[in-house]
Design a protein around this motif. Structure first.
Motif, PDB file in Angstrom:
ATOM      1  N   GLY A 179      -9.374 -19.607  -7.894  1.00 47.71           N
ATOM      2  CA  GLY A 179      -8.304 -20.467  -7.617  1.00 47.71           C
ATOM      3  C   GLY A 179      -6.958 -20.192  -7.210  1.00 47.71           C
ATOM      4  O   GLY A 179      -6.276 -21.014  -7.367  1.00 47.71           O
ATOM      5  N   ARG A 180      -6.797 -18.971  -6.601  1.00 50.47           N
ATOM      6  CA  ARG A 180      -5.352 -18.669  -6.114  1.00 50.47           C
ATOM      7  C   ARG A 180      -5.663 -17.514  -5.067  1.00 50.47           C
ATOM      8  O   ARG A 180      -6.674 -16.826  -5.031  1.00 50.47           O
ATOM      9  CB  ARG A 180      -4.816 -17.899  -7.400  1.00 50.47           C
ATOM     10  N   PRO A 181      -4.641 -17.310  -4.456  1.00 55.45           N
ATOM     11  CA  PRO A 181      -4.769 -16.141  -3.701  1.00 55.45           C
ATOM     12  C   PRO A 181      -4.637 -14.717  -4.476  1.00 55.45           C
ATOM     13  O   PRO A 181      -4.118 -14.681  -5.541  1.00 55.45           O
ATOM     14  CB  PRO A 181      -3.351 -16.199  -2.738  1.00 55.45           C
ATOM     15  N   GLY A 182      -4.956 -13.689  -3.634  1.00 53.66           N
ATOM     16  CA  GLY A 182      -4.795 -12.304  -4.199  1.00 53.66           C
ATOM     17  C   GLY A 182      -3.517 -12.020  -4.255  1.00 53.66           C
ATOM     18  O   GLY A 182      -2.728 -12.409  -3.500  1.00 53.66           O
ATOM     19  N   SER A 183      -3.149 -10.966  -5.032  1.00 58.59           N
ATOM     20  CA  SER A 183      -1.908 -10.258  -4.867  1.00 58.59           C
ATOM     21  C   SER A 183      -1.950  -9.032  -3.883  1.00 58.59           C
ATOM     22  O   SER A 183      -2.981  -8.503  -3.668  1.00 58.59           O
ATOM     23  CB  SER A 183      -1.317  -9.923  -6.129  1.00 58.59           C
ATOM     24  N   MET A 184      -0.690  -8.580  -3.596  1.00 60.01           N
ATOM     25  CA  MET A 184      -0.868  -7.436  -2.446  1.00 60.01           C
ATOM     26  C   MET A 184      -0.937  -6.256  -3.536  1.00 60.01           C
ATOM     27  O   MET A 184      -1.733  -5.310  -2.718  1.00 60.01           O
ATOM     28  CB  MET A 184       0.676  -7.498  -2.084  1.00 60.01           C
ATOM     29  N   ALA A 185      -0.495  -6.144  -4.747  1.00 56.00           N
ATOM     30  CA  ALA A 185      -0.673  -5.302  -5.503  1.00 56.00           C
ATOM     31  C   ALA A 185      -2.194  -4.970  -5.609  1.00 56.00           C
ATOM     32  O   ALA A 185      -2.629  -3.852  -5.929  1.00 56.00           O
ATOM     33  CB  ALA A 185       0.075  -5.299  -6.711  1.00 56.00           C
ATOM     34  N   GLU A 186      -3.122  -6.180  -5.713  1.00 58.29           N
ATOM     35  CA  GLU A 186      -4.538  -6.082  -5.964  1.00 58.29           C
ATOM     36  C   GLU A 186      -5.190  -5.273  -5.051  1.00 58.29           C
ATOM     37  O   GLU A 186      -6.071  -4.602  -5.112  1.00 58.29           O
ATOM     38  CB  GLU A 186      -5.105  -7.534  -6.379  1.00 58.29           C
ATOM     39  N   VAL A 187      -4.826  -5.603  -3.796  1.00 56.08           N
ATOM     40  CA  VAL A 187      -5.431  -4.840  -2.421  1.00 56.08           C
ATOM     41  C   VAL A 187      -4.888  -3.464  -2.498  1.00 56.08           C
ATOM     42  O   VAL A 187      -5.888  -2.620  -2.371  1.00 56.08           O
ATOM     43  CB  VAL A 187      -4.970  -5.795  -1.173  1.00 56.08           C
ATOM     44  N   ALA A 188      -3.693  -3.285  -2.853  1.00 59.74           N
ATOM     45  CA  ALA A 188      -3.101  -1.808  -2.828  1.00 59.74           C
ATOM     46  C   ALA A 188      -3.943  -0.912  -3.819  1.00 59.74           C
ATOM     47  O   ALA A 188      -4.237   0.251  -3.476  1.00 59.74           O
ATOM     48  CB  ALA A 188      -1.607  -1.850  -3.121  1.00 59.74           C
ATOM     49  N   SER A 189      -4.146  -1.397  -4.823  1.00 58.95           N
ATOM     50  CA  SER A 189      -4.992  -0.641  -5.896  1.00 58.95           C
ATOM     51  C   SER A 189      -6.385  -0.244  -5.438  1.00 58.95           C
ATOM     52  O   SER A 189      -6.821   1.067  -5.699  1.00 58.95           O
ATOM     53  CB  SER A 189      -5.129  -1.413  -7.217  1.00 58.95           C
ATOM     54  N   MET A 190      -6.964  -1.164  -4.832  1.00 58.30           N
ATOM     55  CA  MET A 190      -8.155  -1.056  -4.247  1.00 58.30           C
ATOM     56  C   MET A 190      -8.210   0.219  -3.377  1.00 58.30           C
ATOM     57  O   MET A 190      -8.944   1.442  -3.231  1.00 58.30           O
ATOM     58  CB  MET A 190      -9.121  -1.944  -3.755  1.00 58.30           C
ATOM     59  N   VAL A 191      -6.918   0.144  -2.270  1.00 60.34           N
ATOM     60  CA  VAL A 191      -6.989   1.267  -1.291  1.00 60.34           C
ATOM     61  C   VAL A 191      -6.581   2.629  -2.070  1.00 60.34           C
ATOM     62  O   VAL A 191      -7.310   3.522  -1.741  1.00 60.34           O
ATOM     63  CB  VAL A 191      -5.687   0.802  -0.428  1.00 60.34           C
ATOM     64  N   ILE A 203       0.813  -1.245  -0.111  1.00 58.55           N
ATOM     65  CA  ILE A 203       0.029   0.203  -0.163  1.00 58.55           C
ATOM     66  C   ILE A 203       0.815   1.435   0.150  1.00 58.55           C
ATOM     67  O   ILE A 203       0.585   2.226  -0.708  1.00 58.55           O
ATOM     68  CB  ILE A 203      -0.947  -0.033   1.303  1.00 58.55           C
ATOM     69  N   ALA A 204       1.758   1.340   0.724  1.00 56.39           N
ATOM     70  CA  ALA A 204       2.786   2.310   0.914  1.00 56.39           C
ATOM     71  C   ALA A 204       3.545   2.803  -0.542  1.00 56.39           C
ATOM     72  O   ALA A 204       3.329   3.889  -0.973  1.00 56.39           O
ATOM     73  CB  ALA A 204       3.765   2.294   1.923  1.00 56.39           C
ATOM     74  N   HIS A 205       3.888   1.719  -1.218  1.00 53.93           N
ATOM     75  CA  HIS A 205       4.734   1.714  -2.410  1.00 53.93           C
ATOM     76  C   HIS A 205       3.434   2.302  -3.535  1.00 53.93           C
ATOM     77  O   HIS A 205       3.943   3.195  -4.009  1.00 53.93           O
ATOM     78  CB  HIS A 205       4.898   0.690  -2.952  1.00 53.93           C
ATOM     79  N   ARG A 206       2.318   2.049  -3.360  1.00 54.52           N
ATOM     80  CA  ARG A 206       1.294   2.418  -4.401  1.00 54.52           C
ATOM     81  C   ARG A 206       0.918   3.795  -4.187  1.00 54.52           C
ATOM     82  O   ARG A 206       1.033   4.624  -4.992  1.00 54.52           O
ATOM     83  CB  ARG A 206       0.103   1.375  -4.306  1.00 54.52           C
ATOM     84  N   LEU A 207       0.638   4.192  -2.844  1.00 59.46           N
ATOM     85  CA  LEU A 207       0.307   5.492  -2.603  1.00 59.46           C
ATOM     86  C   LEU A 207       1.565   6.360  -2.949  1.00 59.46           C
ATOM     87  O   LEU A 207       1.240   7.551  -3.542  1.00 59.46           O
ATOM     88  CB  LEU A 207       0.063   5.745  -1.121  1.00 59.46           C
ATOM     89  N   ALA A 208       2.699   5.839  -2.835  1.00 58.59           N
ATOM     90  CA  ALA A 208       4.067   6.726  -3.062  1.00 58.59           C
ATOM     91  C   ALA A 208       3.853   7.106  -4.675  1.00 58.59           C
ATOM     92  O   ALA A 208       4.291   8.076  -5.131  1.00 58.59           O
ATOM     93  CB  ALA A 208       5.107   6.236  -2.564  1.00 58.59           C
ATOM     94  N   ALA A 209       3.776   6.116  -5.114  1.00 53.07           N
ATOM     95  CA  ALA A 209       3.689   6.203  -6.797  1.00 53.07           C
ATOM     96  C   ALA A 209       2.718   6.941  -7.469  1.00 53.07           C
ATOM     97  O   ALA A 209       2.998   7.655  -8.358  1.00 53.07           O
ATOM     98  CB  ALA A 209       3.577   4.657  -7.407  1.00 53.07           C
ATOM     99  N   ASP A 210       1.650   7.198  -6.491  1.00 55.15           N
ATOM    100  CA  ASP A 210       0.299   8.110  -6.920  1.00 55.15           C
ATOM    101  C   ASP A 210       0.639   9.688  -6.480  1.00 55.15           C
ATOM    102  O   ASP A 210      -0.283  10.278  -6.516  1.00 55.15           O
ATOM    103  CB  ASP A 210      -0.923   7.534  -6.269  1.00 55.15           C
ATOM    104  N   GLY A 211       1.807   9.726  -5.924  1.00 54.38           N
ATOM    105  CA  GLY A 211       2.057  10.837  -5.530  1.00 54.38           C
ATOM    106  C   GLY A 211       1.953  11.453  -4.007  1.00 54.38           C
ATOM    107  O   GLY A 211       2.123  12.862  -3.657  1.00 54.38           O
ATOM    108  N   ALA A 212       1.425  10.474  -3.124  1.00 54.32           N
ATOM    109  CA  ALA A 212       1.209  10.974  -1.785  1.00 54.32           C
ATOM    110  C   ALA A 212       2.559  11.127  -0.992  1.00 54.32           C
ATOM    111  O   ALA A 212       3.559  10.470  -1.335  1.00 54.32           O
ATOM    112  CB  ALA A 212       0.326  10.137  -0.958  1.00 54.32           C
ATOM    113  N   LYS A 213       2.243  12.050   0.057  1.00 55.56           N
ATOM    114  CA  LYS A 213       3.663  12.193   0.953  1.00 55.56           C
ATOM    115  C   LYS A 213       3.077  11.269   2.058  1.00 55.56           C
ATOM    116  O   LYS A 213       1.956  11.316   2.672  1.00 55.56           O
ATOM    117  CB  LYS A 213       3.523  13.696   1.562  1.00 55.56           C
TER     118      LYS A 213
END
Length: 265
Positions: A228-240, A35-45
């Motif tokens: 049939g699979r676990p979700g990825s952490m990136a998939e959760v982070a994208s919704m956040v 989540i932190a990496h995704r929010l940083a990529a989207d420009g958040a401080k």
């Protein structure tokens, strides 16, 4: 005026969270780090929080190495009101505002209900419910004063589908879900939205390690997921990231499952 300036800065930057300040709890690894990496990529401080001794500083360094601003790092036991207040205050001191709170701190002790002890029950509630309650209690006045806020709680799909050995964990995460709806209604007029992202089994480092040691355990929980699979952490982070953005301004009081279909409506 400040909001107009922020919107102009975001438009110039081209990233949807540019100029926004986000506090991510439980950010030392797994879903929190994603989540932190995704929010940083989207420009958040960012301000990243986790318990003392955790590798949260390593996550901050990795985000800086990826070309984003280096997050501020704070540590403390967020199940304690004092620590939560201190970390919210540190966020304001560092960046002058708090726009986004991601209540990700948690960690379930997953075991049959009668195998729990009073200590493990208290720990499960403390880690998952009190952390979210105290951080939110301190963050909402800051957001209310500015007329803007995004609170995203990380819940659990197991609250809805009743997974094996999750009763105590569900008691805590169910509280997180219920808190969001009450807060969403109470503070809607203040420009604050409150939502929950509820994952099912996710391919965290812990799940990857469990594939080697207890593969039957992983297979059991994957068996309820139609994809049939676990979700990825990136998939959760994208919704956040979506719920943290202005694009989600008409979404509040919702529990949004990221679960591969393990529950459906």
């Amino acid at each position: 005026m400040a909001e107009t300036q922020r919107n102009e800065a975001a438009a110039a930057d081209g990233r949807r969270l540019a100029g926004r300040v986000a506090l991510v709890t439980g950010a030392a690894g797994g879903i929190g780090a994603a989540i932190a990496h995704r929010l940083a990529a989207d420009g958040a401080k960012l301000v990243l929080a986790d318990v003392p001794g955790s590798p949260v500083a390593d996550v901050a360094a990795a985000i800086a190495d990826a070309g984003h601003g280096r997050p501020v790092v704070e540590t403390g036991d967020l199940a304690q009101e004092e620590a939560a207040g201190r970390i919210v205050a540190a966020t304001i001191e560092a960046h002058g505002a708090l726009d986004i709170l991601v209540n990700n701190a948690g960690g379930g002790i997953i075991k049959p209900f009668l195998s729990h002890t009073p200590e493990t029950l208290r720990t499960t509630i403390d880690r998952n419910l009190w952390t979210a309650l105290w951080c939110t209690w301190h963050a909402v006045p800051q957001m209310k004063g500015r007329g803007y806020g995004r609170i995203v709680n990380i819940g659990a799909d197991s609250v809805r589908n009743g997974l094996w050995d999750h009763a105590a964990y569900n008691a805590a995460k169910g509280g997180v879900h219920a808190m969001a709806s009450g807060l969403a209604r109470e503070f809607a007029a203040d420009g604050i939205t409150v939502n929950v992202v509820a994952p099912c089994i996710i391919e965290t480092p812990q799940v990857t390690a469990a594939r080697r040691t207890v593969p039957e355990w992983v297979a059991k929980f994957v068996s309820v997921v139609p994809l049939g699979r676990p979700g990825s952490m990136a998939e959760v982070a994208s919704m956040v990231a979506y719920l943290a953005s202005e694009e989600a301004s008409f979404v509040t009081g919702q529990v949004i499952s990221v679960n591969g279909g393990s529950t459906m409506q």
